[in-house]
Design a protein around this motif. Structure first.
Motif, PDB file in Angstrom:
ATOM      1  N   ALA A   1       0.863  -1.188   0.000  1.00 51.16           N
ATOM      2  CA  ALA A   1       0.000   0.000   0.000  1.00 51.16           C
ATOM      3  C   ALA A   1       0.891   1.227   0.000  1.00 51.16           C
ATOM      4  CB  ALA A   1      -0.913   0.014   1.216  1.00 51.16           C
TER       5      ALA A   1
ATOM      6  N   ARG B   1      -2.766   5.460  -6.169  1.00 42.53           N
ATOM      7  CA  ARG B   1      -2.521   4.577  -5.020  1.00 42.53           C
ATOM      8  C   ARG B   1      -2.162   3.164  -5.462  1.00 42.53           C
ATOM      9  NH1 ARG B   1      -3.308   7.213  -0.472  1.00 42.53           N
ATOM     10  NH2 ARG B   1      -2.418   5.408   0.567  1.00 42.53           N
TER      11      ARG B   1
ATOM     12  N   ARG C   1      -2.257  -0.703  -4.264  1.00 38.44           N
ATOM     13  CA  ARG C   1      -3.123  -1.433  -3.318  1.00 38.44           C
ATOM     14  C   ARG C   1      -2.687  -2.865  -3.063  1.00 38.44           C
ATOM     15  NH1 ARG C   1      -6.787   2.102  -5.856  1.00 38.44           N
ATOM     16  NH2 ARG C   1      -7.747   3.505  -4.346  1.00 38.44           N
ATOM     17  N   TYR C   2      -1.705  -3.357  -3.778  1.00 35.91           N
ATOM     18  CA  TYR C   2      -1.124  -4.651  -3.400  1.00 35.91           C
ATOM     19  C   TYR C   2       0.272  -4.787  -3.986  1.00 35.91           C
ATOM     20  CZ  TYR C   2      -2.555  -6.569  -8.003  1.00 35.91           C
ATOM     21  OH  TYR C   2      -2.736  -6.802  -9.332  1.00 35.91           O
TER      22      TYR C   2
ATOM     23  N   SER D   1       2.042   3.338   2.914  1.00 33.21           N
ATOM     24  CA  SER D   1       0.989   3.577   3.904  1.00 33.21           C
ATOM     25  C   SER D   1       0.606   2.261   4.566  1.00 33.21           C
ATOM     26  CB  SER D   1      -0.223   4.227   3.241  1.00 33.21           C
ATOM     27  OG  SER D   1      -0.646   3.463   2.141  1.00 33.21           O
TER      28      SER D   1
ATOM     29  N   PHE E   1      -1.371  -1.037   5.633  1.00 33.86           N
ATOM     30  CA  PHE E   1      -2.048  -2.005   4.776  1.00 33.86           C
ATOM     31  C   PHE E   1      -2.756  -3.029   5.651  1.00 33.86           C
ATOM     32  CE2 PHE E   1       2.227  -3.435   5.611  1.00 33.86           C
ATOM     33  CZ  PHE E   1       2.064  -4.774   5.942  1.00 33.86           C
TER      34      PHE E   1
ATOM     35  N   VAL F   1      -9.380  -0.023   1.968  1.00 37.09           N
ATOM     36  CA  VAL F   1      -8.455  -0.149   0.831  1.00 37.09           C
ATOM     37  C   VAL F   1      -8.833   0.849  -0.264  1.00 37.09           C
ATOM     38  CG1 VAL F   1      -7.620  -1.711  -0.968  1.00 37.09           C
ATOM     39  CG2 VAL F   1      -7.902  -2.550   1.389  1.00 37.09           C
TER      40      VAL F   1
ATOM     41  N   ALA G   1      -7.510  -6.752  -3.539  1.00 41.38           N
ATOM     42  CA  ALA G   1      -7.502  -5.295  -3.657  1.00 41.38           C
ATOM     43  C   ALA G   1      -8.631  -4.711  -4.493  1.00 41.38           C
ATOM     44  CB  ALA G   1      -6.159  -4.846  -4.220  1.00 41.38           C
TER      45      ALA G   1
ATOM     46  N   ASN H   1      -5.276  -5.779   1.068  1.00 49.97           N
ATOM     47  CA  ASN H   1      -4.114  -5.482   0.218  1.00 49.97           C
ATOM     48  C   ASN H   1      -3.426  -6.762  -0.259  1.00 49.97           C
ATOM     49  OD1 ASN H   1      -4.162  -2.950   2.382  1.00 49.97           O
ATOM     50  ND2 ASN H   1      -3.838  -2.376   0.249  1.00 49.97           N
TER      51      ASN H   1
END
Lengths: 296, 799
Positions: free
Chosen positions: B51, B102, B104-105, B135, B137, B152, B320, B355
């Protein structure tokens, strides 16, 4: 999964190969390529140059000496697996061979490559340290021989110096007439790296008492590990299930075992204790069944 | 509709499959075999964090490398294309081919490099400089489900994609009435189907013809529409070449994101673009992981072991993004009571984002995990009442004289004879001997156990879970199609309208048409239409093609035969009803007049003056076949007819392992299988054996694990453990046939057979082996070292 760009050389003499290695510290040897090629593909290995030693005469073959068998570094696993010389003189190595990867891997993979790669779970290094064999290293000016037990310095780390090429391994041949072997391994799937492997060789006298013993484990600690104290503690005794188990337990109690996401160190130690005991008992029973002995 | 024949000429006969010839001779034609001139290659830049916010992406060094044509980022793509579709009504869960703002995984694509070769593209991918701000996760589904958890997708407001509780029948009443209750939790680890062929696509835009040509290892025909929609081009400009062989799928080959990306680049650069995942890309960001599910089960039952009611909470970790993953909680509603007479069910279906990599459909679409939970319940009840595990199942089976049988969640099961299949397996396995063999292994110091699983394979494939879980979606049509043409030379060609990924559609279609027309199926050619010339079709999902493509082919062949009969009847001066057809010859009932195949074909193609009035020339028929029993919308309380057909399987397995080494060895594996009328026995056998292997993988080996830093541990086939032939035992298959009343030949599906019960059976066997120690294992896969650790912990507790 494409390698980073690299140079490729295929010298025709050992000296030239060693010179190439000496001249470029980022050069690596490629033999059978069964580890290196996937490492290149995943960009985990990023050598500047591959030195292909497959066309150098004299690096492949199995040779009988007085007290040992010399296996050239370019000898393929499959050749060792099928060799009657190995089967009769170093049967422990024969027994380990089917555990090395899968058949197609053994067709390409080499004995020298397996040793130099120094994977802590590899079978050939395990047999070599178990039997207290030696390794020959050559450079452009000469060669030296060192004991296998001081060759492995860590996971994938060895005493090979810049400019050196591992050219041969010597496997000791036991002369006792009643000698037996035991090889045990547990892997996640057949052909995977051993979580634990144990190799044992035992000689007995006419009464069945142990007169010589060697035992080693792979996959447990960061190098293949001979257990000479355990071995010598059993010499002169008649093996029993309980005494062997207790000795194996004592030998593994203080080991610092490796872990991976699927395998706890505790598992490695428990399995090592069992496989050491199983391999020793198998070797001893094998020896008892031998009347003519495994050596000539 | 033509009557189904009572005995078969080609159907159910062990005929060689048509596809094998090209595959065993290495003549398959896969997407990676297609490389037009001027093709450019794509490599992806993966994220290193689970993340993060993307601060900047510097492409200058990558672009400077000779041979590099472009570097595409998520921002550029998002400005030019529509987000991908979600199955549920979750518009704020936006998903593009690459991360936008962003990450996300771990492994998510953040940039795509386009170069002359794949090697150069990979070199350049390393030069793309990514600056991020990592950030927090979240990986755990229970944690993600908590109201205060980090979302998420911030815009969506929470991690919850789906949280719905269904109550079918008087659950609370049954729980209060029942003598006993038990509860437990089991967990199905994140595994998948992992084909040898990764996903690949070649997209080529031709501006002069307004055509985007697409070759892909795609499994479904509902693909061209999604590409067109995302790329904002008319659907009739997209031509998907469905004659590409697909090297395995079982749900996961749905590379919309890959194709949108490749299509966008091709339109931008005017070059053919090839994106073939390598293994790393496939494992970490192919978005093809399967269900990752926690089940909490409560069972209300009587002292005699009869189960009255069940409460099931299924919490699935979708990863995600959303996609179709939450629907995998919906399909099992169609067989939520398994083969049992459970009278009422409460079912809470929860899907959350985390994530981890995004999930995709996997063989059985959630049914194998659900069956594992149900079968664990049967084993627990058996243990609680002290009943044999076979007996407990027999006691709860739906009796064979009660079909069609309506289950509480609204599906009517078509047919079945579970007792007889069980009888056959008991005979084959020699139950008493098997128990003796287990006990002998135990006496020898092994932990040995027998596993039992009885379960259903809902088949025929329908869309009912879509309107059930997403009221904004009222899709009730779920068809498949077949077109048959007889050319002027009399040869027969059938067209199917989707790709094939090894299921044997060609053999299926030819066998059924051959059966109806009494023509050797090997004389019938089966081809795949491209998407522009296709009839409407849905995916080969939900074990549906034997039912659906089989049904369409049967009906089309019947229409063709009717037309030929009408033409012959006109020549005979008789009515079509009076024409007798046999092996290519048309005759009057008295046999006085007859015409051969070519006579009638020639009239159809060349002699308009001999055609019946109103008959069109030529010989072309189509059938667009709606799924049997399909078409209804769900009721308010969430009852709906899910799939039309229900195959049954009964597994019996004996395994043992050393208490310390703990590596299970399977000594015996017998499966009883009833999929109604079998079209081709080789194909059904292959599906069943492969399904069991797949199930053994899910039970003992395969899992996409993540470490506590959110990094995926299993990125290669050295760490994601697919079982090999060494791990798979010889399997004995016992057949039974209970025809389905709803299908043209009585056939049901078999594409998920074996897989739907094997994990439950293996788990049952391991737990039977552990029973003497008083412990259970409640999570799949059951890995060697973890199993040994569990046994050792139990021994320590006892001592």
């Amino acid at each position: 999964m494409k390698p980073v760009p690299f140079e490729y050389e295929r010298p025709h003499s050992l000296k030239a190969a060693c010179q190439l290695l000496a001249d470029d510290e980022d050069a690596v040897i490629i033999a059978g390529g069964q580890t290196l090629i996937p490492m290149l593909a995943m960009r985990l290995a990023r050598p500047s140059r591959l030195v292909d030693i497959s066309r150098i005469d004299g690096l492949s073959g199995i040779e009988e000496q007085t007290d040992n068998i010399t296996v050239g570094c370019m000898t393929r696993h499959a050749e060792v697996e099928r060799s009657p010389v190995i089967a009769s003189h170093v049967p422990l190595l024969s027994a380990a061979m089917p555990w090395v990867g899968h058949a197609p891997i053994r067709v390409r993979g080499t004995i020298g490559g397996s040793i130099a790669n120094a994977d802590p779970s590899a079978e050939v290094p395990l047999v070599l340290v178990t039997l207290d064999g030696t390794i020959t290293l050559s450079n452009a000016t000469g060669s030296r021989t060192i004991p296998a037990r001081s060759f492995f310095s860590g996971p994938m780390m060895t005493e090979i110096q810049p400019g050196e090429c591992l050219t041969a391994a010597d496997f000791p041949v036991w002369q006792h007439s009643r000698t037996g072997i035991g090889f045990r391994e547990i892997a996640k799937r057949h052909g995977d790296f051993a979580m634990v492997a144990a190799s044992a060789q035992v000689s007995v006298d006419a009464t069945g008492k142990c007169i010589a013993c060697a035992i080693g484990i792979g996959g447990v600690t960061d190098t293949p590990l001979a257990l000479p104290e355990l071995a010598s503690s059993l010499v002169g005794t008649a093996f029993t299930d309980q005494s062997v188990h207790d000795a194996a337990k004592a030998a593994t109690d203080n080991l610092s075992a490796m872990s991976d996401p699927q395998t706890s160190p505790e598992y490695r130690k428990r399995a090592a204790t069992k496989l050491i005991a199983d391999a020793l008992m198998a070797a001893r029973n094998d020896a008892l069944e031998t009347s003519e002995g495994v050596t000539t | 509709m033509t009557e189904a024949p009572t005995s078969f000429r080609y159907v159910s006969k062990p005929r060689r499959t048509q596809e094998d010839r090209r595959f065993v001779t290495g003549k398959g034609h896969f997407v990676a075999d297609i490389v037009p001139d001027n093709t450019l290659h794509v490599a992806l830049v993966p994220s290193q964090e689970p993340a993060a916010r993307i601060i900047s992406i510097d492409k200058s060094a990558a672009l400077a490398l000779p041979g590099v044509h472009d570097v595409i980022t998520g921002d550029e793509l998002a400005a030019a294309v529509e987000p991908m579709m979600n199955g549920l009504d979750t518009p704020a869960v936006k998903r593009y081919a690459m991360a936008v703002d962003r990450i996300r995984y771990c492994g998510e694509w953040v940039a795509a490099v386009v170069a002359d070769t794949r090697a150069i593209a990979e070199d350049a991918a390393e030069l793309v400089e990514l600056e991020t701000e990592p950030s927090d996760f979240i990986l755990d589904a229970e944690e993600a489900y908590r109201p205060d958890s980090l979302a998420v997708h911030e815009a969506h407001g929470s991690n919850i994609l789906l949280d719905r509780t269904f109550t079918w029948g008087p659950v609370e009443q049954h729980f209060s009435e029942s003598a006993r209750e038990l509860s437990f939790r089991v967990t199905w680890g994140r595994s998948s189907t992992v084909p040898i062929e990764t996903f690949g696509v070649l997209a080529s835009w031709d501006g002069w013809r307004d055509t985007l040509d697409v070759w892909a290892s795609i499994q479904m025909p509902k693909y061209a529409d999604q590409i067109a929609r995302a790329l904002r081009i008319p659907m009739n400009t997209v031509r998907v070449h469905q004659d590409v062989d697909v090297g395995g799928s079982y749900g996961v080959k749905r590379g919309i994101k890959h194709t949108v990306l490749a299509g966008y680049i091709s339109r931008k650069l005017n070059r053919p673009i090839r994106l073939i995942e390598d293994r790393l890309e496939n494992m970490r960001a192919g978005d093809a992981h399967g269900p990752d599910r926690i089940f909490d089960i409560s069972i209300a039952y009587e002292d005699d072991g009869r189960i009255r009611s069940m409460k099931m909470r299924a919490l699935d970790n979708a990863g995600a993004y959303a996609g179709r993953a939450p629907f995998q909680l919906g399909k099992p509603i169609g067989a939520i009571v398994g083969p049992y007479t459970i009278e009422s069910v409460e079912y809470q279906a929860i899907s959350v984002t985390t994530n981890k990599a995004a999930q995709e459909a996997v063989r059985g679409f959630g049914q194998a995990p659900t069956n594992y939970a149900i079968e664990t319940a049967l084993d627990r009840v058996a243990a609680a009442v002290g009943l044999d595990r076979v007996q407990i199942r027999r006691r709860n089976y739906i009796p064979s004289d009660q079909f069609p049988y309506l289950i509480p969640s609204g599906t009517s099961y078509d047919s079945g004879d579970y007792q007889t299949v069980t009888d056959k397996v008991m005979t084959q396995v020699g139950w008493d001997d098997l128990v003796r063999q287990r006990d002998a292994l135990r006496a020898d110091g092994q932990l040995a156990g027998i596993g039992i699983a009885a379960c259903l394979e809902p088949s025929g494939g329908n869309s009912s879970f879509e309107p059930l879980l997403n009221p904004a979606n009222t899709t009730t049509t779920w068809m498949d199609s077949c077109r048959i043409m007889v050319d002027g030379a009399g040869t027969v060609t059938a067209t199917i309208h989707t790709t094939s990924s090894g299921q044997g559609h060609q053999t299926l279609t030819a066998t059924i048409i051959g059966e109806v027309l009494e023509i050797d199926p090997d004389q019938i050619r089966v081809i795949h239409a491209d998407s522009q010339t296709s009839l409407p079709s849905n995916s080969p999902v939900g074990s549906r093609m034997a039912v659906m493509l089989g049904g369409a082919a049967f009906n089309a062949a019947g229409k063709l035969k009717d037309k030929l009969k009408r033409i012959a009847a006109k020549q005979f001066g008789a009515s079509p009803d009076e024409v007798v057809y046999s092996e290519g010859t048309f005759a009057t009932a008295d046999g006085d007049q007859s015409l051969g195949w070519m006579d009638v074909v020639t009239i159809a193609h060349r002699y308009f003056h001999l055609l019946p009035d109103g008959e069109q020339p030529g010989l072309e028929v189509t059938d667009v076949y709606q799924v049997p029993t399909g078409g209804g919308l769900p009721t308010e309380d969430g009852r709906v007819q899910m799939y039309p057909c229900h195959s049954f399987e009964f597994h019996c397995v004996l395994l043992s392992f050393d208490p310390i080494l703990a590596k299970p060895e399977i000594h015996r594996y017998v499966i009883g299988h009833d999929c109604g009328t079998v079209i081709n026995p080789h194909i059904v056998k292959g599906m069943t054996l492969g399904g069991i292997a797949h199930g053994i993988g899910a039970a003992l080996f395969e899992e996409f694990t993540y470490d506590d830093q959110g990094q995926m541990n299993a990125q290669t086939l050295a760490d994601y453990l697919l079982p090999s032939s060494h791990e798979i035992p010889a399997v004995e298959i016992v057949h039974h046939c209970t025809p389905s009343p709803f299908t043209v030949l009585g056939q049901k599906g078999s594409g998920e057979s074996g897989y739907l019960g094997a994990p439950a059976a293996i788990s049952g066997a391991v737990n039977d082996a552990l029973a003497p120690l008083g412990i259970t294992v409640d999570k799949l896969p059951i890995r060697t070292a973890a199993l040994s650790d569990r046994i050792a912990a139990a021994a320590n507790t006892q001592s």
